[in-house]
Scaffold this motif. Structure first.
Motif, PDB file in Angstrom:
ATOM      1  N   GLY A  32       0.805  -1.214   0.000  1.00 41.23           N
ATOM      2  CA  GLY A  32       0.000   0.000   0.000  1.00 41.23           C
ATOM      3  C   GLY A  32       0.836   1.261   0.000  1.00 41.23           C
ATOM      4  N   ALA A  46       0.916  -1.957   9.542  1.00 37.89           N
ATOM      5  CA  ALA A  46      -0.371  -1.882   8.844  1.00 37.89           C
ATOM      6  C   ALA A  46      -0.930  -0.463   8.788  1.00 37.89           C
ATOM      7  N   SER A  49      -0.106   1.361   5.559  1.00 37.89           N
ATOM      8  CA  SER A  49      -0.497   0.833   4.257  1.00 37.89           C
ATOM      9  C   SER A  49      -1.775   1.506   3.765  1.00 37.89           C
ATOM     10  N   ASP A  51      -3.470   0.485   1.412  1.00 38.19           N
ATOM     11  CA  ASP A  51      -4.368  -0.588   0.967  1.00 38.19           C
ATOM     12  C   ASP A  51      -5.122  -1.256   2.115  1.00 38.19           C
ATOM     13  N   HIS A  52      -4.817  -0.861   3.365  1.00 35.47           N
ATOM     14  CA  HIS A  52      -5.404  -1.532   4.524  1.00 35.47           C
ATOM     15  C   HIS A  52      -6.042  -0.566   5.514  1.00 35.47           C
ATOM     16  N   GLU A  53      -6.541   0.559   5.014  1.00 35.58           N
ATOM     17  CA  GLU A  53      -7.158   1.552   5.908  1.00 35.58           C
ATOM     18  C   GLU A  53      -8.421   0.998   6.568  1.00 35.58           C
ATOM     19  N   THR A  54      -9.231   0.261   5.844  1.00 35.87           N
ATOM     20  CA  THR A  54     -10.449  -0.315   6.429  1.00 35.87           C
ATOM     21  C   THR A  54     -10.096  -1.361   7.473  1.00 35.87           C
ATOM     22  N   LEU A  55      -9.119  -2.208   7.174  1.00 38.05           N
ATOM     23  CA  LEU A  55      -8.693  -3.222   8.133  1.00 38.05           C
ATOM     24  C   LEU A  55      -8.173  -2.575   9.411  1.00 38.05           C
ATOM     25  N   ALA A  78      -4.485 -10.570   5.572  1.00 33.09           N
ATOM     26  CA  ALA A  78      -4.962  -9.189   5.607  1.00 33.09           C
ATOM     27  C   ALA A  78      -5.706  -8.788   4.338  1.00 33.09           C
ATOM     28  N   VAL A  80      -7.431  -6.474   1.646  1.00 36.17           N
ATOM     29  CA  VAL A  80      -7.231  -5.099   1.194  1.00 36.17           C
ATOM     30  C   VAL A  80      -8.553  -4.341   1.259  1.00 36.17           C
ATOM     31  N   ASP A  81      -8.480  -3.024   1.156  1.00 38.05           N
ATOM     32  CA  ASP A  81      -9.683  -2.182   1.206  1.00 38.05           C
ATOM     33  C   ASP A  81     -10.717  -2.606   0.162  1.00 38.05           C
ATOM     34  N   VAL A 178      -1.226 -10.853   2.251  1.00 35.23           N
ATOM     35  CA  VAL A 178      -2.305  -9.988   1.766  1.00 35.23           C
ATOM     36  C   VAL A 178      -3.266 -10.844   0.944  1.00 35.23           C
TER      37      VAL A 178
END
Length: 185
Positions: A32, A46, A49, A51-55, A78, A80-81, A178
């Motif tokens: 990300g 994390a 990243s 790509d992992h804002e929601t997570l 993990a 991704v968004d 991922v």
């Protein structure tokens, strides 16, 4: 170079190699847009990243950040968004509501397996057991790992499949793989 040679030998990372996402032995992996530094915890990496804002938001809402920053080791699959965005409308927002915290914790801990399982160890477990290997998650139910061509995929209890799109992202307290879909217990 060792990692690249393993990929060229057909060890489960054709998609990651094609996407230019295989970690070189001489530096950190980028996820990300951020370097994943192996001396940092899963949570410390994390949060950087894109790509992992929601997570990350979900982990914080569930009160799991301290746990995943702890000693471990953990293997985290993990999503991704885009995987969260593919869930039915309102699912993520509903899970983030305080009254759904236990449900959110269950969903997130379904993506975590105790121990540090590398791509090679996952592959060996699949080969040892035939066509698939099942692993107990922190949540208590099992995730199944199966081959998908030269790659690996996860299968959840409901038969949904997720591809491992980037593997062996080293962390101080475990490893991240991922995935392109949210797994459902």
């Amino acid at each position: 170079m060792k990692t690249l040679n393993r990929c060229l030998a057909g060890f489960l990372c054709t998609a990651a190699l094609a996407a230019g996402q295989v970690q070189a032995d001489h530096g950190p992996t980028t996820v990300g847009g951020a370097s994943m530094l192996p001396e940092r915890s899963i949570v410390d990496n994390a949060v950087n990243s894109a790509d992992h804002e929601t997570l990350v938001a979900a982990v914080q809402a569930a009160g799991l950040a301290e746990t995943l920053a702890g000693e471990g080791p953990f293997t985290v699959f993990a999503p991704v968004d885009a995987a969260f965005a593919a869930l039915p409308d309102g699912t993520v927002q509903g899970l983030l509501e305080p009254q759904n915290r236990d449900r959110l914790r269950g969903l997130l801990t379904y993506h975590v397996v105790p121990g540090r399982l590398t791509r090679e160890e996952l592959h060996e477990a699949v080969m040892e057991r035939g066509e698939a290997a099942s692993f107990a998650t922190v949540q208590g139910e099992r995730l199944t790992v199966m081959p998908n061509g030269n790659n690996l995929m996860l299968v959840d209890g409901q038969g949904r499949r997720a591809n491992l799109t980037l593997v062996d992202v080293a962390q101080a307290n475990g490893v991240i793989h991922v995935i392109d879909r949210v797994m459902m217990p």
